[in-house]
Design a protein around this motif. Sequence first.
Motif, mmCIF file in Angstrom:
data_model
loop_
_atom_site.group_PDB
_atom_site.id
_atom_site.type_symbol
_atom_site.label_atom_id
_atom_site.label_comp_id
_atom_site.label_asym_id
_atom_site.label_seq_id
_atom_site.Cartn_x
_atom_site.Cartn_y
_atom_site.Cartn_z
ATOM 1 N N PRO A 230 0.812 -1.219 0.000
ATOM 2 C CA PRO A 230 0.000 0.000 0.000
ATOM 3 C C PRO A 230 0.849 1.275 0.000
ATOM 4 N N GLU A 231 2.040 1.202 0.639
ATOM 5 C CA GLU A 231 2.892 2.416 0.691
ATOM 6 C C GLU A 231 3.269 2.855 -0.719
ATOM 7 N N LEU A 232 3.675 1.869 -1.554
ATOM 8 C CA LEU A 232 4.052 2.182 -2.935
ATOM 9 C C LEU A 232 2.878 2.784 -3.683
ATOM 10 N N ARG A 233 1.693 2.187 -3.514
ATOM 11 C CA ARG A 233 0.505 2.664 -4.219
ATOM 12 C C ARG A 233 0.169 4.085 -3.785
ATOM 13 N N TRP A 234 0.240 4.351 -2.468
ATOM 14 C CA TRP A 234 -0.070 5.701 -1.993
ATOM 15 C C TRP A 234 0.946 6.722 -2.496
ATOM 16 N N ALA A 235 2.223 6.312 -2.572
ATOM 17 C CA ALA A 235 3.249 7.221 -3.095
ATOM 18 C C ALA A 235 2.917 7.575 -4.545
ATOM 19 N N PHE A 236 2.488 6.567 -5.306
ATOM 20 C CA PHE A 236 2.104 6.768 -6.717
ATOM 21 C C PHE A 236 0.903 7.706 -6.817
ATOM 22 N N ILE A 237 -0.125 7.448 -5.995
ATOM 23 C CA ILE A 237 -1.337 8.273 -6.015
ATOM 24 C C ILE A 237 -0.989 9.723 -5.670
ATOM 25 N N ARG A 238 -0.156 9.889 -4.631
ATOM 26 C CA ARG A 238 0.258 11.250 -4.245
ATOM 27 C C ARG A 238 0.976 11.957 -5.384
ATOM 28 N N LYS A 239 1.888 11.230 -6.034
ATOM 29 C CA LYS A 239 2.663 11.797 -7.142
ATOM 30 C C LYS A 239 1.719 12.309 -8.240
ATOM 31 N N VAL A 240 0.727 11.483 -8.583
ATOM 32 C CA VAL A 240 -0.225 11.867 -9.629
ATOM 33 C C VAL A 240 -1.015 13.104 -9.215
ATOM 34 N N TYR A 241 -1.481 13.144 -7.982
ATOM 35 C CA TYR A 241 -2.266 14.306 -7.546
ATOM 36 C C TYR A 241 -1.419 15.576 -7.460
ATOM 37 N N VAL B 188 -1.199 16.697 -11.117
ATOM 38 C CA VAL B 188 -2.479 17.263 -11.567
ATOM 39 C C VAL B 188 -2.721 18.633 -10.923
ATOM 40 N N SER B 189 -2.359 18.778 -9.642
ATOM 41 C CA SER B 189 -2.533 20.073 -8.965
ATOM 42 C C SER B 189 -1.694 21.150 -9.638
ATOM 43 N N ILE B 190 -0.449 20.810 -9.976
ATOM 44 C CA ILE B 190 0.420 21.768 -10.667
ATOM 45 C C ILE B 190 -0.189 22.121 -12.027
ATOM 46 N N GLN B 191 -0.709 21.102 -12.741
ATOM 47 C CA GLN B 191 -1.339 21.354 -14.039
ATOM 48 C C GLN B 191 -2.521 22.321 -13.891
ATOM 49 N N MET B 192 -3.335 22.127 -12.848
ATOM 50 C CA MET B 192 -4.490 22.993 -12.641
ATOM 51 C C MET B 192 -4.052 24.429 -12.336
ATOM 52 N N LEU B 193 -2.983 24.563 -11.528
ATOM 53 C CA LEU B 193 -2.478 25.902 -11.205
ATOM 54 C C LEU B 193 -1.987 26.613 -12.467
ATOM 55 N N VAL B 194 -1.247 25.874 -13.309
ATOM 56 C CA VAL B 194 -0.772 26.442 -14.579
ATOM 57 C C VAL B 194 -1.960 26.877 -15.430
ATOM 58 N N TYR C 204 3.247 1.764 -11.789
ATOM 59 C CA TYR C 204 3.918 2.938 -11.219
ATOM 60 C C TYR C 204 4.610 3.820 -12.235
ATOM 61 N N ASP C 205 5.012 3.242 -13.382
ATOM 62 C CA ASP C 205 5.704 4.084 -14.361
ATOM 63 C C ASP C 205 4.702 4.790 -15.272
ATOM 64 N N GLU C 206 3.416 4.673 -14.971
ATOM 65 C CA GLU C 206 2.412 5.312 -15.820
ATOM 66 C C GLU C 206 1.836 6.570 -15.185
ATOM 67 N N TYR C 207 2.614 7.226 -14.329
ATOM 68 C CA TYR C 207 2.080 8.404 -13.647
ATOM 69 C C TYR C 207 1.703 9.512 -14.619
ATOM 70 N N VAL C 208 2.423 9.609 -15.760
ATOM 71 C CA VAL C 208 2.077 10.651 -16.737
ATOM 72 C C VAL C 208 0.733 10.346 -17.394
ATOM 73 N N ALA C 209 0.537 9.090 -17.785
ATOM 74 C CA ALA C 209 -0.743 8.689 -18.383
ATOM 75 C C ALA C 209 -1.889 8.945 -17.402
ATOM 76 N N ALA C 210 -1.682 8.578 -16.133
ATOM 77 C CA ALA C 210 -2.719 8.768 -15.113
ATOM 78 C C ALA C 210 -3.016 10.257 -14.923
ATOM 79 N N SER C 211 -1.957 11.073 -14.919
ATOM 80 C CA SER C 211 -2.140 12.518 -14.740
ATOM 81 C C SER C 211 -2.891 13.147 -15.909
ATOM 82 N N ILE C 212 -2.535 12.750 -17.137
ATOM 83 C CA ILE C 212 -3.215 13.308 -18.318
ATOM 84 C C ILE C 212 -4.711 13.016 -18.240
#
Length: 246
Positions: free
Chosen positions: A30-41, A44-50, A217-225
Amino acid sequence: MGKHDHHHHHHHHHDVEACYPPDGYMIESPELRWAFIRKVYVIVSIQMLVTVAVAAAMNVTDCVRNFFLSRTPAALVAFIIILISPLLVMLPMVYFRQKHPVNLVFLGIFTVCVSLSVGLGCLTKHGPIIFEAAGMTLVVVVSLTAYTFWAGRRGHDFEFLGPFLFAACVILMLYAIVIILFPMGKTAVLVYGCIAALIFSAFIIYDTDNLIKRYTYDEYVAASITLYLDIINLFRAILMALDAAD
């Protein structure tokens, strides 16, 4: 295996993964998954600010406003370039989505392109409506995200939404083409905006569910898009509906 049969419409390489979990993806910590989820959010937050910054700058700066609202050939060319640019950047971005740091560079360019087109969409709308739409979008995104995490913990799965959402998108596109070709007044636009908002709300649930359970885990960009585009499209749909209702 049965549960993983119909993955191919979204991510091609998940079938292999279902049979042979590489590096224990299926029995992951679960730690790895949460780290991934946090990274994506965070992304996405930075994208929204931009997006907010770019769109606001376009709407506040008078010379930019007047340039785009003037019907000069230069303005029209700029309009078309901005509208097409996200589609052009999308191809290399998806291609390089797992190559760090190139993927983040393309993600940045893509975000700016989308932000410019959001800014264009806001030029013709009244200020209060834009803020109402942004507020509603925020409330919907936060509540749907919370709901999906809650439901996921209760063992609900939203993968069944996939085929329905694909069908809904096709219908939306056809309806949009009809509205453009045969202008049918405000009611048609209002209905379109409401239906689109519902569809993108469902997409937020579906993609958040994928984020929690299915992305590797290596799909954080796809998840963010996907999440970013869901939020942007939801905002556009709500803005359209509010503008037509006004």
